[in-house]
Scaffold this motif. Structure first.
Motif, PDB file in Angstrom:
ATOM      1  N   ASN A  22      62.136  28.637  17.052  1.00  0.00           N
ATOM      2  CA  ASN A  22      62.573  28.158  18.049  1.00  0.00           C
ATOM      3  C   ASN A  22      62.479  29.143  19.209  1.00  0.00           C
ATOM      4  OD1 ASN A  22      64.359  27.295  20.369  1.00  0.00           O
ATOM      5  ND2 ASN A  22      66.201  27.133  19.056  1.00  0.00           N
ATOM      6  N   PRO A  23      61.752  29.005  20.237  1.00  0.00           N
ATOM      7  CA  PRO A  23      61.185  30.202  21.122  1.00  0.00           C
ATOM      8  C   PRO A  23      62.592  30.522  22.148  1.00  0.00           C
ATOM      9  CG  PRO A  23      60.375  27.939  21.925  1.00  0.00           C
ATOM     10  CD  PRO A  23      60.959  27.779  20.392  1.00  0.00           C
ATOM     11  N   LEU A  24      63.809  29.975  21.971  1.00  0.00           N
ATOM     12  CA  LEU A  24      64.924  30.047  22.714  1.00  0.00           C
ATOM     13  C   LEU A  24      65.799  30.764  21.468  1.00  0.00           C
ATOM     14  CD1 LEU A  24      65.396  26.572  24.448  1.00  0.00           C
ATOM     15  CD2 LEU A  24      64.527  28.726  25.420  1.00  0.00           C
ATOM     16  N   GLN A  25      65.453  31.277  20.203  1.00  0.00           N
ATOM     17  CA  GLN A  25      66.704  31.832  19.272  1.00  0.00           C
ATOM     18  C   GLN A  25      66.789  33.104  19.996  1.00  0.00           C
ATOM     19  OE1 GLN A  25      67.156  30.462  16.217  1.00  0.00           O
ATOM     20  NE2 GLN A  25      68.421  32.352  15.595  1.00  0.00           N
ATOM     21  N   GLY A  26      67.874  33.573  20.251  1.00  0.00           N
ATOM     22  CA  GLY A  26      68.313  35.028  20.487  1.00  0.00           C
ATOM     23  C   GLY A  26      68.140  35.096  22.099  1.00  0.00           C
ATOM     24  N   VAL A  27      67.746  34.117  22.955  1.00  0.00           N
ATOM     25  CA  VAL A  27      67.401  34.411  24.272  1.00  0.00           C
ATOM     26  C   VAL A  27      68.822  33.597  25.097  1.00  0.00           C
ATOM     27  CG1 VAL A  27      66.020  34.069  26.344  1.00  0.00           C
ATOM     28  CG2 VAL A  27      65.080  34.399  24.022  1.00  0.00           C
ATOM     29  N   THR A  28      69.505  34.691  25.755  1.00  0.00           N
ATOM     30  CA  THR A  28      70.644  33.930  26.529  1.00  0.00           C
ATOM     31  C   THR A  28      70.267  33.378  27.638  1.00  0.00           C
ATOM     32  OG1 THR A  28      71.038  35.989  28.052  1.00  0.00           O
ATOM     33  CG2 THR A  28      72.128  36.044  25.651  1.00  0.00           C
ATOM     34  N   LEU A  29      70.970  32.320  28.336  1.00  0.00           N
ATOM     35  CA  LEU A  29      70.597  31.674  29.319  1.00  0.00           C
ATOM     36  C   LEU A  29      70.397  32.553  30.554  1.00  0.00           C
ATOM     37  CD1 LEU A  29      70.222  29.110  30.730  1.00  0.00           C
ATOM     38  CD2 LEU A  29      72.388  28.607  31.247  1.00  0.00           C
TER      39      LEU A  29
END
Length: 81
Positions: free
Chosen positions: A14-21
């Motif tokens: 998941n490329p959004l894993q660990g990335v905050t908005l």
């Protein structure tokens, strides 16, 4: 019979894993500026007196807009314009 807890399942990346908005938005703003983001997603918080704070507030309350911005981020990370 194998124990279900011991079975390893491949993780879907998941490329959004660990990335905050917030981090995602800061990175997109650095890349596209507010004008470029407004062209990609037609929302008021990118057009009128834009800021990270106002954009975060709107995106957290508006799932369809958040999904569009996340999709732009994924494309950006994959090297797509």
């Amino acid at each position: 019979m194998p124990n279900p807890e011991n079975i390893q399942h491949p993780q879907i990346k998941n490329p959004l894993q660990g990335v905050t908005l917030e981090a995602l938005l800061i990175e997109l703003h650095a890349q596209y500026e507010w004008e470029g983001l407004a062209k990609k997603v037609d929302i008021k918080c990118f057009k009128q007196d834009p800021s990270i704070k106002s954009s975060l507030k709107f995106l957290r309350k508006t799932p369809w807009a958040k999904e569009k911005v996340e999709a732009i981020y994924i494309q950006f990370k994959q090297g797509k314009p």
